[in-house]
Write a protein that holds these residues in place. Structure first.
Motif, PDB file in Angstrom:
ATOM      1  N   LEU A 117     -28.255 -20.604 -17.009  1.00 42.99           N
ATOM      2  CA  LEU A 117     -27.673 -19.753 -18.133  1.00 42.99           C
ATOM      3  C   LEU A 117     -27.301 -18.198 -17.447  1.00 42.99           C
ATOM      4  N   ASN A 118     -27.693 -18.092 -16.204  1.00 44.62           N
ATOM      5  CA  ASN A 118     -27.518 -16.926 -15.476  1.00 44.62           C
ATOM      6  C   ASN A 118     -28.276 -15.834 -16.174  1.00 44.62           C
ATOM      7  N   LEU A 119     -29.393 -16.000 -16.738  1.00 48.15           N
ATOM      8  CA  LEU A 119     -30.303 -14.934 -17.452  1.00 48.15           C
ATOM      9  C   LEU A 119     -31.358 -14.520 -16.298  1.00 48.15           C
ATOM     10  N   PRO A 120     -31.640 -13.175 -16.111  1.00 41.48           N
ATOM     11  CA  PRO A 120     -32.395 -12.643 -15.258  1.00 41.48           C
ATOM     12  C   PRO A 120     -34.008 -13.091 -15.532  1.00 41.48           C
ATOM     13  N   VAL A 121     -34.227 -13.697 -14.369  1.00 43.71           N
ATOM     14  CA  VAL A 121     -35.648 -14.211 -14.357  1.00 43.71           C
ATOM     15  C   VAL A 121     -36.465 -13.578 -13.152  1.00 43.71           C
ATOM     16  N   LEU A 201     -32.183  -7.966 -23.629  1.00 49.51           N
ATOM     17  CA  LEU A 201     -30.753  -8.047 -23.820  1.00 49.51           C
ATOM     18  C   LEU A 201     -30.129  -7.503 -25.206  1.00 49.51           C
ATOM     19  N   VAL A 202     -31.078  -7.220 -26.131  1.00 50.89           N
ATOM     20  CA  VAL A 202     -30.799  -6.512 -27.373  1.00 50.89           C
ATOM     21  C   VAL A 202     -31.128  -5.421 -27.909  1.00 50.89           C
ATOM     22  N   LYS A 203     -32.454  -5.087 -27.756  1.00 52.15           N
ATOM     23  CA  LYS A 203     -33.159  -3.821 -28.123  1.00 52.15           C
ATOM     24  C   LYS A 203     -32.629  -2.755 -27.390  1.00 52.15           C
ATOM     25  N   ASN A 204     -32.131  -1.684 -27.927  1.00 56.45           N
ATOM     26  CA  ASN A 204     -31.687  -0.511 -27.405  1.00 56.45           C
ATOM     27  C   ASN A 204     -30.148  -0.829 -26.555  1.00 56.45           C
ATOM     28  N   THR A 205     -29.485  -1.763 -27.339  1.00 57.07           N
ATOM     29  CA  THR A 205     -28.066  -2.269 -26.640  1.00 57.07           C
ATOM     30  C   THR A 205     -27.096  -2.070 -27.795  1.00 57.07           C
ATOM     31  N   ASN A 206     -25.971  -2.341 -27.518  1.00 56.51           N
ATOM     32  CA  ASN A 206     -24.839  -2.564 -28.708  1.00 56.51           C
ATOM     33  C   ASN A 206     -24.977  -3.915 -29.397  1.00 56.51           C
ATOM     34  N   TRP A 207     -25.854  -4.568 -28.925  1.00 53.59           N
ATOM     35  CA  TRP A 207     -26.051  -5.847 -29.738  1.00 53.59           C
ATOM     36  C   TRP A 207     -27.024  -5.600 -30.653  1.00 53.59           C
ATOM     37  N   LEU A 208     -27.622  -4.399 -30.990  1.00 54.49           N
ATOM     38  CA  LEU A 208     -28.726  -4.270 -32.090  1.00 54.49           C
ATOM     39  C   LEU A 208     -27.887  -4.397 -33.536  1.00 54.49           C
ATOM     40  N   VAL A 328     -26.586 -15.775 -30.627  1.00 52.74           N
ATOM     41  CA  VAL A 328     -27.310 -15.877 -29.459  1.00 52.74           C
ATOM     42  C   VAL A 328     -26.603 -16.361 -28.143  1.00 52.74           C
ATOM     43  N   ASP A 329     -25.339 -17.264 -28.537  1.00 49.50           N
ATOM     44  CA  ASP A 329     -24.503 -17.650 -27.460  1.00 49.50           C
ATOM     45  C   ASP A 329     -23.746 -16.531 -26.744  1.00 49.50           C
ATOM     46  N   GLN A 330     -23.114 -15.813 -27.997  1.00 50.75           N
ATOM     47  CA  GLN A 330     -22.544 -14.408 -27.560  1.00 50.75           C
ATOM     48  C   GLN A 330     -23.313 -13.524 -26.378  1.00 50.75           C
ATOM     49  N   ILE A 331     -24.552 -13.258 -26.775  1.00 48.60           N
ATOM     50  CA  ILE A 331     -25.484 -12.375 -25.967  1.00 48.60           C
ATOM     51  C   ILE A 331     -25.858 -13.078 -24.714  1.00 48.60           C
ATOM     52  N   ILE A 332     -26.061 -14.256 -24.691  1.00 53.91           N
ATOM     53  CA  ILE A 332     -26.449 -15.052 -23.457  1.00 53.91           C
ATOM     54  C   ILE A 332     -25.139 -14.969 -22.540  1.00 53.91           C
ATOM     55  N   GLY A 333     -23.877 -14.987 -23.123  1.00 54.19           N
ATOM     56  CA  GLY A 333     -22.571 -15.420 -22.436  1.00 54.19           C
ATOM     57  C   GLY A 333     -22.580 -14.528 -21.092  1.00 54.19           C
ATOM     58  N   PRO A 334     -21.643 -14.950 -20.243  1.00 50.82           N
ATOM     59  CA  PRO A 334     -21.671 -14.313 -18.967  1.00 50.82           C
ATOM     60  C   PRO A 334     -21.265 -12.685 -18.968  1.00 50.82           C
ATOM     61  N   ASN A 335     -20.895 -12.273 -20.027  1.00 50.59           N
ATOM     62  CA  ASN A 335     -20.381 -10.879 -20.022  1.00 50.59           C
ATOM     63  C   ASN A 335     -21.761  -9.935 -20.561  1.00 50.59           C
ATOM     64  N   PHE A 336     -22.855 -10.370 -21.105  1.00 54.84           N
ATOM     65  CA  PHE A 336     -23.815  -9.601 -21.458  1.00 54.84           C
ATOM     66  C   PHE A 336     -24.197  -8.431 -20.797  1.00 54.84           C
TER      67      PHE A 336
END
Length: 345
Positions: A117-121, A201-208, A328-336
């Motif tokens: 899912l191209n998430l940072p690990v 990905l969410v805390k302290n971002t525009n996704w909050l 969840v899908d939007q946040i995980i998406g390639p543009n997060f």
């Protein structure tokens, strides 16, 4: 999880360490998302089908609890998944090796999905915001250890799993006591990873703001919320708004449950497509995935019932839950990664 192929043409599965047809040793490569068929030289080195040397993870070579190669050798001798371990079980107890193997098997599957899912690990040893795992015993299972009780959970990037979760009897008792229809090692790991990626990905971002619109205010006191949850049982009509009853505890638990179910869906759908149970679609939008997921879980549950087993997926996705999984899908998406972090007052 996709199905792999040995160079002899036989099907291979993610956890395989040996091809049952040609008997060759195997190693999963996180970087290429493939399984290498290995040959061994006279000086005990391993080579893949391209005659490239393959180094095995230390935990594969020495302890037999891993099946991966060193796709990004950082000098530790550990694969991408094993590099994330902060605490492993006490191996003086031989039974703990088998328990650790179960934990690593589930963790490798989680890490593979996160990478796909191209998430940072990244390991806690390399980044202050990195990920780590503690696999711990408590005195309920072993009176000789320091910890009186170990709670499975997440804190500041470290996911803790109680070693008791590898014991089938313990898990069944916990399911009955807590009224849980589904409880697995992989489920725990996916859920706790949701807490980690919320912070990332969410805390302290525009996704909050969109998070709060759907899940609620995450700043409400967690301990009070937990106390209220257990005091007000039984909860009626919880599945109108939540994916699981436990999601009611707190907005962050609701998020982690939806995150985990998203990962359940992604991995299981990939498996079904790889086995030709579902068509491999060009359109893999979240709506398409949810539609396929609905059809697949109905089939899975009916197959289980035909065998006299409990439902494989004992959950119902309401319209509210579907909206949460969309987020969840939007946040995980390639543009997060392109969404700028903002200070939240």
């Amino acid at each position: 999880m996709k199905i792999f192929k040995c160079e002899c043409g036989s099907q291979l599965y993610f956890d395989n360490t040996k091809c049952l047809s040609c008997n060759k040793k195997l190693a999963y490569n996180f970087s290429t998302d493939s399984i290498d068929t290995l040959t061994v030289s006279d000086d005990h080195r391993y080579y893949n089908s391209n005659n490239e040397e393959v180094k095995l993870c230390y935990n594969y070579n020495i302890h037999g609890v891993c099946n991966a190669s060193l796709a990004n050798d950082d000098g530790s001798g550990l694969c991408i998944s094993c590099q994330l371990n902060r605490t492993i079980p006490n191996l003086e107890n031989k039974k703990n090796v088998e328990k650790w193997a179960k934990l690593e098997k589930a963790k490798r599957r989680l890490i593979r999905t996160l990478l796909q899912l191209n998430l940072p690990v990244e390991s806690f040893t390399k980044n202050n915001n990195g990920l780590g795992f503690d696999f711990l015993e408590d005195q309920q299972q072993n009176p000789n250890v320091f910890n009186e009780f170990v709670a499975t959970g997440h804190y500041l990037g470290v996911i803790t799993i109680n070693l008791a979760e590898t014991d089938d009897i313990y898990v069944e008792n916990a399911k009955n006591e807590l009224g849980e229809q589904y409880r697995t090692l992989l489920g725990h790991l996916r859920h706790e990873s949701g807490h980690y990626y919320y912070d990332l990905l969410v805390k302290n971002t525009n996704w909050l703001k969109p998070f709060r619109n759907l899940f609620g205010n995450e700043e409400i006191d967690y301990q009070n919320a937990l106390k209220n949850y257990y005091q007000t049982k039984p909860h009626e009509n919880w599945n109108d708004q939540y994916i699981s009853e436990y999601s009611m505890v707190h907005p962050l638990e609701d998020w982690a449950e939806c995150w985990a179910h998203y990962l359940h869906m992604v991995d299981t759908l990939e498996t079904a497509r790889s086995l030709n149970i579902l068509k491999d679609r060009h359109n893999k939008s979240i709506d398409t995935q949810l539609s396929d997921w609905s059809n697949l879980t109905i089939a899975l549950n009916e197959l289980n019932r035909s065998m006299g087993l409990n439902d494989a997926y004992p959950f119902v996705l309401s319209q509210t839950v579907i909206k949460k999984i969309h987020l969840v899908d939007q946040i995980i998406g390639p543009n997060f990664a392109t969404i700028p972090k903002v200070e939240v007052g």
